[in-house]
Design an enzyme around this catalytic site. Structure first.
Site, short mmCIF file in Angstrom:
data_model
loop_
_atom_site.label_atom_id
_atom_site.label_comp_id
_atom_site.label_asym_id
_atom_site.label_seq_id
_atom_site.Cartn_x
_atom_site.Cartn_y
_atom_site.Cartn_z
N MET A 1 -72.00 3.81 34.24
CA MET A 1 -72.91 4.22 35.31
C MET A 1 -72.99 3.19 36.44
O MET A 1 -74.07 2.90 36.96
CB MET A 1 -74.30 4.53 34.74
N LYS B 1 -76.06 17.02 33.15
CA LYS B 1 -75.85 16.67 34.55
C LYS B 1 -74.37 16.53 34.85
O LYS B 1 -73.55 16.27 33.98
CB LYS B 1 -76.59 15.38 34.87
N ASP C 1 -73.07 19.56 28.03
CA ASP C 1 -73.09 18.74 29.24
C ASP C 1 -72.08 19.32 30.22
O ASP C 1 -71.11 19.94 29.82
CB ASP C 1 -72.65 17.30 28.92
#
Ligand code: SAH
Length: 250
Positions: free
Chosen positions: A164, A56, A35
Site C-alpha cells: 500500500m 475495493k 474482492d
C-alpha cells in the site's frame, strides 16, 4: 462439521496461483463474496455460485467493512457453503479478523485457506529471494500507510516489504532514510506481481520517487534491502504472456 464460510486466498493475480484447496472450496461454493482485485477467470472455478463483488479496487471507495460483515452473515445463514475470496493471502492486510469476529459472534463455523501474498509473488516474478544466505536473515511485511493516512517506514528486518505504498513513494523514501536506511540502499518496486503484465523497476533509495509514474494506478509492493538486489547470475525468464498461455493449455 464442515465450515459454512471458507476464507480463501486467491493469490495475487492469475487464477492458476490459487491453491488446490482454495479451488476445491470454490467448486463447492453456493455464494462467493469476492474482492475486486481477483482474476475474473476464478469465476469459472465456481460454476454453481452466485458471485458478489464486495472488495475495493485500488484506492477507490471501498464497500464499508460493516456492509461486508453483514453480507457474510446473511449468506452464511442461508447457504451451505460461502466462500469469502480475498486477494493474496487473507491473513496479510486482509481485514480477516473483523470478518472472523462477526461470524464467531453468531457461532458460524469458518475455515481459512492460505494464498500467495503479493511479496512472495513479487519475489517469484523477479527471481529475487527475500532471504539471502549470509545477508538476509529476516523479512518484514509492513503497510506503508497508517489508518489515518500517514506514511511510516522502519528498519527491523534485512528485507522490508511495504504494501500500500504505490501512491506515496516519495514520502516512503524520506521515512526510510529517517529510519536509517542509507541513500544507496537497493529498492525494487514490483506492480501487478503474478499477472502477465507484471512490472519491476530498480532504484537507489534516494531516487525512489521516480518509480511513481511507472507504477501509477497498479497494485505495488516496495522491497527494500537484501531481497531487493538481483542475484549475481540470472536465469533467462520466460515471457509471462507465454507462460500464461502454456498454463492454460489443456
Ligand atoms: N492480502 C493481500 C494484500 C492486500 S492489501 C496479499 O496478501 O497480497 C493491498 C496491497 O497489496 C496493495 O496496495 C499492494 O501493495 C499489494 N498488492 C496486492 N496485489 C498485488 C500485486 N499483484 N502486485 C503487487 N502488489 C500487490
Amino acid at each position: 462439521m464442515t465450515a459454512r464460510v471458507v476464507f480463501v486466498g486467491a493469490g495475487p493475480g492469475a487464477a492458476d496461483l490459487i491453491t488446490l484447496r482454495g479451488a476445491r472450496a470454490l467448486a463447492r461454493a453456493e455464494v462467493v463474496l469476492s474482492d475486486a482485485l481477483v482474476d475474473p477467470a476464478l469465476r469459472e472455478m465456481a460454476p454453481n455460485a452466485r458471485w458478489v463483488h464486495v472488495g475495493k479496487r485500488g484506492f477507490e471507495d471501498s464497500t464499508r467493512q460493516a456492509t461486508i460483515n453483514a453480507l457474510l452473515l446473511r449468506h452464511a445463514r442461508t447457504a451451505q457453503c460461502v466462500v469469502r475470496l480475498k486477494g493474496g493471502d487473507p491473513s496479510v492486510f486482509g481485514r480477516l479478523e473483523e470478518e472472523l469476529e462477526a461470524l464467531a459472534a453468531e457461532g458460524i463455523a469458518c475455515e481459512v485457506v492460505p494464498g500467495v501474498t503479493a511479496a512472495l509473488a513479487a519475489a517469484a516474478a523477479t527471481q529475487r529471494p527475500l532471504t539471502r544466505r549470509g545477508q538476509g536473515r529476516s523479512v518484514g511485511l509492513s503497510t506503508a500507510m497508517t489508518r489515518d493516512g500517514e506514511v511510516r517506514a522502519l528498519r527491523r528486518a534485512d528485507t522490508e516489504v511495504f504494501y500500500m505504498a504505490g501512491r506515496q513513494l516519495g514520502a516512503l523514501a524520506q521515512r526510510l532514510a529517517d529510519a536509517g536506511w542509507p541513500a544507496d540502499t537497493p529498492v525494487n518496486v514490483v506492480s501487478r506481481a503474478g499477472w502477465p503484465d507484471v512490472l519491476s523497476s530498480d532504484h537507489a533509495l534516494d531516487a525512489l520517487a521516480a518509480a511513481a509514474v511507472l507504477h501509477a494506478g497498479r497494485p505495488t509492493v516496495v522491497i527494500v534491502g537484501a531481497g531487493a538486489t538481483a542475484p549475481a547470475a540470472q536465469c533467462p525468464q520466460l515471457d509471462p504472456r507465454q507462460r500464461r498461455l502454456e498454463t492454460l493449455k489443456p
